[in-house]
Design a protein around this motif. Structure first.
Motif, PDB file in Angstrom:
ATOM      1  N   GLY A 116      71.261  64.874   9.953  1.00 22.10           N
ATOM      2  CA  GLY A 116      70.252  63.894  10.343  1.00 22.10           C
ATOM      3  C   GLY A 116      70.658  62.448  10.209  1.00 22.10           C
ATOM      4  N   GLY A 117      71.886  62.153   9.866  1.00 21.54           N
ATOM      5  CA  GLY A 117      72.301  60.759   9.868  1.00 21.54           C
ATOM      6  C   GLY A 117      72.868  60.240   8.571  1.00 21.54           C
ATOM      7  N   SER A 118      72.890  61.063   7.514  1.00 25.18           N
ATOM      8  CA  SER A 118      73.430  60.537   6.241  1.00 25.18           C
ATOM      9  C   SER A 118      74.878  60.093   6.420  1.00 25.18           C
ATOM     10  CB  SER A 118      73.316  61.573   5.116  1.00 25.18           C
ATOM     11  OG  SER A 118      74.193  62.655   5.326  1.00 25.18           O
TER      12      SER A 118
ATOM     13  N   GLY B 263      76.199  72.065   3.568  1.00 21.86           N
ATOM     14  CA  GLY B 263      76.303  73.468   3.957  1.00 21.86           C
ATOM     15  C   GLY B 263      75.612  73.769   5.277  1.00 21.86           C
ATOM     16  N   SER B 264      74.497  73.099   5.544  1.00 27.59           N
ATOM     17  CA  SER B 264      73.763  73.414   6.775  1.00 27.59           C
ATOM     18  C   SER B 264      74.598  73.084   8.003  1.00 27.59           C
ATOM     19  CB  SER B 264      72.441  72.635   6.812  1.00 27.59           C
ATOM     20  OG  SER B 264      71.611  73.086   5.769  1.00 27.59           O
TER      21      SER B 264
ATOM     22  N   ASP C  45      77.615  75.559   8.103  1.00 29.61           N
ATOM     23  CA  ASP C  45      77.177  76.920   8.481  1.00 29.61           C
ATOM     24  C   ASP C  45      76.880  77.012   9.976  1.00 29.61           C
ATOM     25  OD1 ASP C  45      77.287  77.549   5.811  1.00 29.61           O
ATOM     26  OD2 ASP C  45      75.198  78.164   5.628  1.00 29.61           O
TER      27      ASP C  45
ATOM     28  N   THR D 288      80.121  66.774   2.399  1.00 30.99           N
ATOM     29  CA  THR D 288      79.431  65.609   1.829  1.00 30.99           C
ATOM     30  C   THR D 288      78.431  65.995   0.733  1.00 30.99           C
ATOM     31  OG1 THR D 288      77.641  65.653   3.461  1.00 30.99           O
ATOM     32  CG2 THR D 288      79.603  64.343   4.019  1.00 30.99           C
TER      33      THR D 288
ATOM     34  N   ASP E  64      84.395  79.169   2.328  1.00 33.47           N
ATOM     35  CA  ASP E  64      84.110  80.595   2.520  1.00 33.47           C
ATOM     36  C   ASP E  64      83.872  80.885   4.003  1.00 33.47           C
ATOM     37  OD1 ASP E  64      81.445  80.163   3.276  1.00 33.47           O
ATOM     38  OD2 ASP E  64      80.593  80.803   1.375  1.00 33.47           O
TER      39      ASP E  64
ATOM     40  N   GLY F 217      81.220  82.364   5.249  1.00 31.81           N
ATOM     41  CA  GLY F 217      79.823  82.703   5.488  1.00 31.81           C
ATOM     42  C   GLY F 217      79.002  81.571   6.058  1.00 31.81           C
TER      43      GLY F 217
ATOM     44  N   LYS G 241      65.722  84.268   7.920  1.00 32.22           N
ATOM     45  CA  LYS G 241      66.863  83.449   7.522  1.00 32.22           C
ATOM     46  C   LYS G 241      67.929  84.445   7.066  1.00 32.22           C
ATOM     47  CE  LYS G 241      68.574  79.786   4.616  1.00 32.22           C
ATOM     48  NZ  LYS G 241      68.429  78.800   3.587  1.00 32.22           N
TER      49      LYS G 241
ATOM     50  N   ALA H 274      82.390  60.914  -1.153  1.00 33.63           N
ATOM     51  CA  ALA H 274      81.454  61.172  -0.046  1.00 33.63           C
ATOM     52  C   ALA H 274      80.141  61.745  -0.563  1.00 33.63           C
ATOM     53  CB  ALA H 274      82.079  62.125   0.972  1.00 33.63           C
TER      54      ALA H 274
ATOM     55  N   SER I 126      76.307  59.345  -2.508  1.00 37.66           N
ATOM     56  CA  SER I 126      74.976  59.003  -1.978  1.00 37.66           C
ATOM     57  C   SER I 126      73.995  60.171  -2.020  1.00 37.66           C
ATOM     58  CB  SER I 126      75.133  58.529  -0.533  1.00 37.66           C
ATOM     59  OG  SER I 126      75.864  59.505   0.190  1.00 37.66           O
TER      60      SER I 126
ATOM     61  N   HIS J 177      75.421  81.219  -7.425  1.00 35.97           N
ATOM     62  CA  HIS J 177      76.577  81.923  -6.846  1.00 35.97           C
ATOM     63  C   HIS J 177      77.393  82.593  -7.946  1.00 35.97           C
ATOM     64  CE1 HIS J 177      76.367  79.029  -3.185  1.00 35.97           C
ATOM     65  NE2 HIS J 177      75.428  79.945  -3.178  1.00 35.97           N
TER      66      HIS J 177
ATOM     67  N   HIS K 245      69.772  85.626  -3.973  1.00 39.03           N
ATOM     68  CA  HIS K 245      69.925  85.011  -2.657  1.00 39.03           C
ATOM     69  C   HIS K 245      69.051  85.664  -1.588  1.00 39.03           C
ATOM     70  CE1 HIS K 245      72.804  82.248  -4.222  1.00 39.03           C
ATOM     71  NE2 HIS K 245      72.973  81.709  -3.025  1.00 39.03           N
TER      72      HIS K 245
ATOM     73  N   HIS L 255      66.172  83.554   0.235  1.00 42.58           N
ATOM     74  CA  HIS L 255      66.223  83.312   1.685  1.00 42.58           C
ATOM     75  C   HIS L 255      64.865  83.594   2.343  1.00 42.58           C
ATOM     76  CE1 HIS L 255      70.923  83.589   1.943  1.00 42.58           C
ATOM     77  NE2 HIS L 255      70.485  82.427   1.494  1.00 42.58           N
TER      78      HIS L 255
ATOM     79  N   HIS M  82      67.144  75.462  -0.443  1.00 45.39           N
ATOM     80  CA  HIS M  82      67.731  76.699  -0.984  1.00 45.39           C
ATOM     81  C   HIS M  82      67.905  76.656  -2.511  1.00 45.39           C
ATOM     82  CE1 HIS M  82      70.428  80.119  -1.210  1.00 45.39           C
ATOM     83  NE2 HIS M  82      71.458  79.368  -1.570  1.00 45.39           N
TER      84      HIS M  82
HETATM   85  O1  NZQ Z   1      71.206  65.955   7.440  1.00 44.89           O
HETATM   86  P1  NZQ Z   1      71.764  64.807   6.687  1.00 44.89           P
HETATM   87  O2  NZQ Z   1      71.276  63.504   7.157  1.00 44.89           O
HETATM   88  O3  NZQ Z   1      73.257  64.881   6.550  1.00 44.89           O
HETATM   89  O4  NZQ Z   1      71.140  64.916   5.186  1.00 44.89           O
HETATM   90  C1  NZQ Z   1      71.386  65.982   4.312  1.00 44.89           C
HETATM   91  C2  NZQ Z   1      70.151  66.893   4.156  1.00 44.89           C
HETATM   92  O5  NZQ Z   1      68.971  66.184   4.322  1.00 44.89           O
HETATM   93  C3  NZQ Z   1      71.572  65.455   2.923  1.00 44.89           C
HETATM   94  N1  NZQ Z   1      72.936  65.053   2.637  1.00 44.89           N
HETATM   95  C4  NZQ Z   1      74.088  65.752   2.803  1.00 44.89           C
HETATM   96  N2  NZQ Z   1      75.147  65.027   2.383  1.00 44.89           N
HETATM   97  C5  NZQ Z   1      74.650  63.840   1.961  1.00 44.89           C
HETATM   98  C6  NZQ Z   1      73.261  63.841   2.127  1.00 44.89           C
HETATM   99  N3  NZQ Z   1      72.482  62.793   1.821  1.00 44.89           N
HETATM  100  C7  NZQ Z   1      73.099  61.701   1.320  1.00 44.89           C
HETATM  101  N4  NZQ Z   1      74.419  61.638   1.123  1.00 44.89           N
HETATM  102  C8  NZQ Z   1      75.235  62.670   1.421  1.00 44.89           C
HETATM  103  N5  NZQ Z   1      76.547  62.583   1.177  1.00 44.89           N
HETATM  104  O6  NZQ Z   1      71.206  66.514   2.068  1.00 44.89           O
HETATM  105  C9  NZQ Z   1      70.209  67.329   2.705  1.00 44.89           C
HETATM  106  C10 NZQ Z   1      70.578  68.782   2.531  1.00 44.89           C
HETATM  107  O7  NZQ Z   1      71.758  69.093   3.254  1.00 44.89           O
HETATM  108  P2  NZQ Z   1      72.175  70.613   3.485  1.00 44.89           P
HETATM  109  O8  NZQ Z   1      73.429  70.637   4.262  1.00 44.89           O
HETATM  110  O9  NZQ Z   1      71.013  71.392   3.996  1.00 44.89           O
HETATM  111  O10 NZQ Z   1      72.414  71.103   1.971  1.00 44.89           O
HETATM  112  P3  NZQ Z   1      73.323  72.230   1.378  1.00 44.89           P
HETATM  113  O11 NZQ Z   1      74.743  71.806   1.380  1.00 44.89           O
HETATM  114  O12 NZQ Z   1      72.720  72.586   0.091  1.00 44.89           O
HETATM  115  O13 NZQ Z   1      73.192  73.447   2.413  1.00 44.89           O
HETATM  116  C11 NZQ Z   1      72.116  74.345   2.341  1.00 44.89           C
HETATM  117  C12 NZQ Z   1      72.258  75.447   3.369  1.00 44.89           C
HETATM  118  O14 NZQ Z   1      73.415  76.266   3.120  1.00 44.89           O
HETATM  119  C13 NZQ Z   1      73.039  77.638   3.010  1.00 44.89           C
HETATM  120  C14 NZQ Z   1      71.632  77.532   2.486  1.00 44.89           C
HETATM  121  O15 NZQ Z   1      70.914  78.729   2.660  1.00 44.89           O
HETATM  122  C15 NZQ Z   1      71.078  76.386   3.296  1.00 44.89           C
HETATM  123  O16 NZQ Z   1      70.678  76.801   4.566  1.00 44.89           O
HETATM  124  N6  NZQ Z   1      73.994  78.386   2.188  1.00 44.89           N
HETATM  125  C16 NZQ Z   1      75.224  78.615   2.679  1.00 44.89           C
HETATM  126  C17 NZQ Z   1      76.151  79.384   2.019  1.00 44.89           C
HETATM  127  C18 NZQ Z   1      77.482  79.686   2.554  1.00 44.89           C
HETATM  128  N7  NZQ Z   1      77.892  79.139   3.651  1.00 44.89           N
HETATM  129  O17 NZQ Z   1      78.225  80.470   1.980  1.00 44.89           O
HETATM  130  C19 NZQ Z   1      75.843  80.013   0.743  1.00 44.89           C
HETATM  131  C20 NZQ Z   1      74.654  79.461   0.075  1.00 44.89           C
HETATM  132  O18 NZQ Z   1      74.184  80.435  -0.806  1.00 44.89           O
HETATM  133  C21 NZQ Z   1      73.562  79.025   0.965  1.00 44.89           C
HETATM  134  O19 NZQ Z   1      72.738  80.122   1.308  1.00 44.89           O
END
Ligand code: NZQ
Ligand code: ZN
Length: 389
Positions: A39-41, A98-99, A102, A139, A148, A150, A161, A180, A183, A199, A268, A272, A282
């Protein structure tokens, strides 16, 4: 220990000022790049400009897909896969948490097939045999997606989910620069810590095998999270704290600690369902569920593992009776999540009531039984939800 294959072929550039390697790494895979982010971070912290500078200097043809949401949606995946096909993308560059990473993994896999990418995750469980190459710039320390294979994708239409791992989706290269993450908000830092803890706990709580060397490694990682998360929350630009958390996030789930272990995860799949129905973060869901799951699974047959955890991770007095040590361990973990990190401690505090508990519990158990630390059937999961209210 069971037999296992150790194969983690992700090249990691760890630390500051490593991004000048981005061009040479991307160039190994081609010239046309799909840059993905949330979303812009990344714009607010100046990372986007830095990445674009590298891409420009390298002479890459860049396409962008932004707006990937937390709990990433299948719609973003569909859009990304379509863009890859339309523009003949050679390599995907995911910049975010992660979002973003993923979703990018499933775009990369979706680009190689003719069917809807949701077929990878729905009951069809379409094979994932190929994916376009992925490079990630992390980040947020939490999910370990940077190292990983996944990813977890949400489908709001079906309120699902679902996660899946597949070796072709492993990033080829990941850039891990702790600065990184300076913030990242206090809340997301805390949620990331809860995710990493989970985990490790999903693997650590295991009665079947003696994994002494891996247990020691896991205890060290849990102590690292307990030590450094409060520091990172109070001093967001503390390099050592952010660096320790970042490297722990990768090692908590990159396949090393669960070598030789076969048992399924428990918290997990339960969490989910909360994210699927209520779109919560999460790590927050895990923080709320995990201590209740531990309470639910504690009995005479499992108490020894709790004792090991309480004594080795939280330094609880080993001379106390085992059940008392076990309960103290759960209590210290709860205090860490809810007092030290300040996360909400109950589902009711985040607007969740019991309306969907029966269906969520059934879905969490998949084919009927969740074969984790202790086998759980839907009635057990419903009880854990009730305990979490
Ligand atoms: O979208 P932006 O603007 O980047 O903002 C994000 C978001 O709002 C913000 N953010 C990220 N980096 C930042 C930051 N804000 C300021 N400075 C930065 N440097 O943080 C918010 C959350 O980001 P998100 O990517 O959703 O968080 P996370 O890394 O915790 O990822 C969660 C997702 O990963 C899945 C979860 O279920 C969830 O959907 N998972 C993935 C796994 C895997 N690939 O193996 C395993 C995990 O168990 C998990 O299930
Ligand atoms: Zn997780």
């Amino acid at each position: 220990m069971n037999n296992f294959v150790y194969d983690i072929p992700v090249k990691v550039y760890f630390g500051q000022n490593q991004l000048h390697h981005l061009g040479e790494e991307l160039a190994k895979y081609g010239r046309r790049v799909l840059l993905t982010y949330g979303g812009g971070s990344i714009k607010r912290i100046g990372l986007y400009d830095e990445v674009m500078k590298q891409l420009k200097e390298g002479g890459f043809e860049v396409y962008e897909l932004s707006g990937i949401e937390p709990n990433p949606r299948i719609e973003s995946v569909r859009e990304g896969a379509e863009m890859c096909k339309r523009h003949g993308i050679d390599v995907l560059l995911a910049v975010g948490g992660g979002s973003t990473i993923d979703a990018t993994k499933f775009m990369a896999a979706g680009a190689c097939v003719d069917h809807d990418p949701w077929d990878f995750l729905s009951e069809k469980w379409a094979p994932i045999e190929k994916a376009l190459p992925i490079i990630s710039i992390l980040t947020l320390s939490a999910t370990g997606s940077e190292m990983d294979s996944g990813g977890v994708i949400s489908n709001p239409e079906t309120q699902d989910k679902i996660g899946r791992m597949a070796p072709p989706m492993l990033p080829k290269v990941s850039f891990l620069d702790p600065t990184a993450t300076y913030s990242v908000s206090k809340f997301q830092t805390a949620c990331g810590a809860a995710d990493m803890m989970s985990h490790i706990l999903e693997v650590y709580f295991n009665m079947e095998q003696d994994l002494y060397m891996l247990d020691c490694f896991m205890e060290g990682m849990m102590k690292t999270i307990i030590r450094y998360t409060p520091i990172a929350m109070e001093q967001p630009d503390n390099y050592e704290a952010r660096a320790n958390l970042m490297w722990t996030s990768s090692w908590a789930i990159n396949g090393f600690i669960d070598g030789g272990k076969r048992q399924a995860w428990s918290c997990h799949p339960i969490e989910h369902e909360l994210s699927a129905y209520y779109d919560i973060t999460h790590g927050l869901g895990l923080a709320i569920v995990t201590p209740r799951w531990m309470e639910h699974c504690l009995d005479e047959t499992t108490v020894s593992k709790y004792v090991q955890f309480a004594v080795n991770v939280f330094g609880v007095d080993a001379s106390l009776p085992p059940m008392q040590i076990a309960r103290e361990g759960i209590s210290r973990l709860s205090d860490f999540f809810f007092k030290t990190l300040g996360l909400q401690s109950a589902l009711s505090e985040i607007g969740i009531d019991r309306t969907h508990f029966p269906i969520m519990a059934r879905k969490a158990c998949g084919k009927g039984v969740l074969k984790g630390f202790k086998h759980l059937v839907p009635a057990d999961v419903e009880k854990i939800f009730e305990m979490s209210l």
